[in-house]
Design a protein around this motif. Structure first.
Motif, mmCIF file in Angstrom:
data_model
loop_
_atom_site.group_PDB
_atom_site.id
_atom_site.type_symbol
_atom_site.label_atom_id
_atom_site.label_comp_id
_atom_site.label_asym_id
_atom_site.label_seq_id
_atom_site.Cartn_x
_atom_site.Cartn_y
_atom_site.Cartn_z
ATOM 1 N N PHE A 125 3.962 -3.474 4.691
ATOM 2 C CA PHE A 125 2.974 -3.724 3.442
ATOM 3 C C PHE A 125 3.745 -3.458 2.047
ATOM 4 C CE2 PHE A 125 -0.121 -2.624 0.279
ATOM 5 C CZ PHE A 125 -0.722 -3.893 0.148
ATOM 6 N N LYS A 126 3.685 -4.457 1.174
ATOM 7 C CA LYS A 126 4.201 -4.138 -0.001
ATOM 8 C C LYS A 126 3.370 -5.031 -1.114
ATOM 9 C CE LYS A 126 7.829 -7.516 -0.344
ATOM 10 N NZ LYS A 126 9.048 -7.739 -0.916
ATOM 11 N N LYS A 127 3.213 -4.284 -2.072
ATOM 12 C CA LYS A 127 2.232 -4.828 -3.431
ATOM 13 C C LYS A 127 2.872 -6.218 -3.957
ATOM 14 C CE LYS A 127 1.582 -3.517 -8.067
ATOM 15 N NZ LYS A 127 2.301 -4.803 -8.343
ATOM 16 N N THR A 128 1.992 -7.201 -3.862
ATOM 17 C CA THR A 128 2.139 -8.444 -4.369
ATOM 18 C C THR A 128 2.913 -8.327 -5.964
ATOM 19 O OG1 THR A 128 1.695 -10.799 -4.943
ATOM 20 C CG2 THR A 128 -0.136 -9.102 -4.845
ATOM 21 N N GLN A 129 3.735 -9.231 -6.155
ATOM 22 C CA GLN A 129 4.379 -9.027 -7.595
ATOM 23 C C GLN A 129 3.458 -9.912 -8.430
ATOM 24 O OE1 GLN A 129 7.315 -7.425 -8.546
ATOM 25 N NE2 GLN A 129 6.978 -6.942 -6.336
ATOM 26 N N LEU A 130 2.314 -10.513 -8.083
ATOM 27 C CA LEU A 130 1.515 -11.249 -9.004
ATOM 28 C C LEU A 130 0.304 -10.231 -9.624
ATOM 29 C CD1 LEU A 130 0.921 -14.546 -6.912
ATOM 30 C CD2 LEU A 130 2.343 -14.207 -8.998
ATOM 31 N N LEU A 131 0.094 -9.016 -8.785
ATOM 32 C CA LEU A 131 -0.818 -8.268 -9.208
ATOM 33 C C LEU A 131 -0.088 -6.847 -9.983
ATOM 34 C CD1 LEU A 131 -3.859 -6.986 -8.900
ATOM 35 C CD2 LEU A 131 -3.039 -5.818 -7.109
ATOM 36 N N ASN A 132 -0.281 -6.920 -11.402
ATOM 37 C CA ASN A 132 0.739 -6.013 -12.251
ATOM 38 C C ASN A 132 -0.015 -4.488 -11.829
ATOM 39 O OD1 ASN A 132 -1.831 -5.544 -13.867
ATOM 40 N ND2 ASN A 132 -1.235 -7.259 -15.164
ATOM 41 N N ASP A 133 0.858 -3.825 -12.637
ATOM 42 C CA ASP A 133 0.389 -2.156 -12.386
ATOM 43 C C ASP A 133 -0.781 -1.762 -13.330
ATOM 44 O OD1 ASP A 133 2.515 -2.088 -10.764
ATOM 45 O OD2 ASP A 133 4.092 -1.718 -12.199
ATOM 46 N N LYS A 134 -1.401 -2.545 -14.024
ATOM 47 C CA LYS A 134 -2.308 -1.936 -15.094
ATOM 48 C C LYS A 134 -3.509 -1.439 -14.099
ATOM 49 C CE LYS A 134 -5.328 -2.751 -18.758
ATOM 50 N NZ LYS A 134 -5.815 -3.761 -19.877
ATOM 51 N N PRO A 135 -4.014 -0.382 -14.301
ATOM 52 C CA PRO A 135 -5.061 0.234 -13.426
ATOM 53 C C PRO A 135 -6.528 -0.379 -13.310
ATOM 54 C CG PRO A 135 -4.434 2.022 -14.726
ATOM 55 C CD PRO A 135 -3.669 0.598 -15.327
ATOM 56 N N LEU A 136 -7.095 -0.844 -12.355
ATOM 57 C CA LEU A 136 -8.198 -1.595 -12.332
ATOM 58 C C LEU A 136 -9.417 -0.884 -12.712
ATOM 59 C CD1 LEU A 136 -7.786 -3.090 -8.680
ATOM 60 C CD2 LEU A 136 -7.326 -4.385 -10.805
ATOM 61 N N SER A 137 -10.185 -1.627 -13.626
ATOM 62 C CA SER A 137 -11.350 -1.095 -14.360
ATOM 63 C C SER A 137 -12.750 -1.194 -13.386
ATOM 64 C CB SER A 137 -11.544 -1.811 -15.838
ATOM 65 O OG SER A 137 -11.809 -2.969 -15.531
ATOM 66 N N TYR A 138 -12.616 -1.623 -12.305
ATOM 67 C CA TYR A 138 -13.747 -2.054 -11.379
ATOM 68 C C TYR A 138 -14.339 -0.493 -10.998
ATOM 69 C CZ TYR A 138 -11.990 -6.810 -11.724
ATOM 70 O OH TYR A 138 -11.657 -7.835 -12.128
ATOM 71 N N CYS A 139 -15.698 -0.769 -10.612
ATOM 72 C CA CYS A 139 -16.193 0.742 -9.962
ATOM 73 C C CYS A 139 -15.489 0.786 -8.542
ATOM 74 C CB CYS A 139 -17.810 0.491 -9.816
ATOM 75 S SG CYS A 139 -18.626 0.341 -11.405
ATOM 76 N N PRO A 140 -15.309 2.157 -8.085
ATOM 77 C CA PRO A 140 -14.839 2.243 -6.971
ATOM 78 C C PRO A 140 -15.517 1.864 -6.017
ATOM 79 C CG PRO A 140 -14.949 4.399 -8.085
ATOM 80 C CD PRO A 140 -15.850 3.389 -8.960
ATOM 81 N N GLY A 141 -15.316 1.224 -4.792
ATOM 82 C CA GLY A 141 -15.719 0.675 -3.693
ATOM 83 C C GLY A 141 -16.462 -0.677 -4.027
ATOM 84 N N CYS A 142 -16.242 -1.501 -5.102
ATOM 85 C CA CYS A 142 -16.925 -2.678 -5.401
ATOM 86 C C CYS A 142 -16.170 -3.701 -4.643
ATOM 87 C CB CYS A 142 -17.047 -3.172 -6.863
ATOM 88 S SG CYS A 142 -15.504 -3.509 -7.709
ATOM 89 N N GLY A 143 -15.058 -3.560 -4.219
ATOM 90 C CA GLY A 143 -14.353 -4.739 -3.498
ATOM 91 C C GLY A 143 -13.564 -5.671 -4.707
ATOM 92 N N HIS A 144 -13.867 -5.525 -5.976
ATOM 93 C CA HIS A 144 -13.109 -6.673 -6.572
ATOM 94 C C HIS A 144 -11.731 -6.623 -6.522
ATOM 95 C CE1 HIS A 144 -16.967 -7.679 -8.477
ATOM 96 N NE2 HIS A 144 -16.423 -8.680 -9.064
ATOM 97 N N GLY A 145 -11.206 -5.381 -6.643
ATOM 98 C CA GLY A 145 -9.546 -5.002 -6.255
ATOM 99 C C GLY A 145 -9.073 -5.511 -5.141
ATOM 100 N N VAL A 146 -9.809 -5.269 -4.156
ATOM 101 C CA VAL A 146 -9.453 -5.931 -2.681
ATOM 102 C C VAL A 146 -9.359 -7.391 -2.601
ATOM 103 C CG1 VAL A 146 -9.835 -6.039 -0.294
ATOM 104 C CG2 VAL A 146 -10.176 -3.954 -1.520
ATOM 105 N N VAL A 147 -10.271 -8.155 -3.234
ATOM 106 C CA VAL A 147 -10.319 -9.671 -3.345
ATOM 107 C C VAL A 147 -9.317 -10.087 -4.278
ATOM 108 C CG1 VAL A 147 -11.766 -11.366 -4.140
ATOM 109 C CG2 VAL A 147 -12.773 -9.767 -3.093
ATOM 110 N N HIS A 148 -9.061 -9.413 -5.443
ATOM 111 C CA HIS A 148 -7.828 -9.798 -6.388
ATOM 112 C C HIS A 148 -6.605 -9.757 -5.445
ATOM 113 C CE1 HIS A 148 -10.190 -10.246 -9.725
ATOM 114 N NE2 HIS A 148 -10.104 -8.920 -10.318
ATOM 115 N N ARG A 149 -6.415 -8.607 -4.716
ATOM 116 C CA ARG A 149 -4.905 -8.281 -4.070
ATOM 117 C C ARG A 149 -4.967 -9.541 -2.912
ATOM 118 N NH1 ARG A 149 -5.381 -4.256 -0.336
ATOM 119 N NH2 ARG A 149 -5.306 -5.781 1.235
ATOM 120 N N ILE A 150 -5.829 -9.787 -2.325
ATOM 121 C CA ILE A 150 -5.944 -10.521 -1.118
ATOM 122 C C ILE A 150 -5.601 -12.112 -1.645
ATOM 123 C CG2 ILE A 150 -6.897 -11.669 0.583
ATOM 124 C CD1 ILE A 150 -8.371 -9.088 1.078
#
Length: 91
Positions: free
Chosen positions: A14-39
């Protein structure tokens, strides 16, 4: 066996996609938005259509999605994301 023998490209699972930048996500922990973005971005990268993709950031929690994605983005007014996406597609 040493660490340099293990850390090789052919052993990468597994490696991070190049389309997701390194800025920390501002979503609430556990909400799932970050996971959806990554997928979503992994699929765009895998299909090779990131240059042909325009994302729509709706009002709400995902309004800042354009801050985290390295694709073209447009922000939509409240409740207008489908209409905006239709207009972009037709243009």
């Amino acid at each position: 066996m040493e660490l340099k023998d293990i850390i090789k490209e052919e052993n990468c699972v597994f490696k991070k996609t190049q389309l997701l930048n390194d800025k920390p996500l501002s979503y609430c922990p556990g909400c799932g938005h970050g996971v959806v973005h990554r997928i979503l971005l992994e699929v765009l990268e895998e299909l090779g259509i990131d240059e042909q993709t325009i994302g729509i950031a709706p009002v709400g929690c995902a309004v800042m999605a354009y801050e985290f994605m390295e694709i073209d983005m447009q922000e939509a007014a409240h409740g207008r994301a489908p209409a905006l996406a239709t207009g972009i597609k037709r243009v």
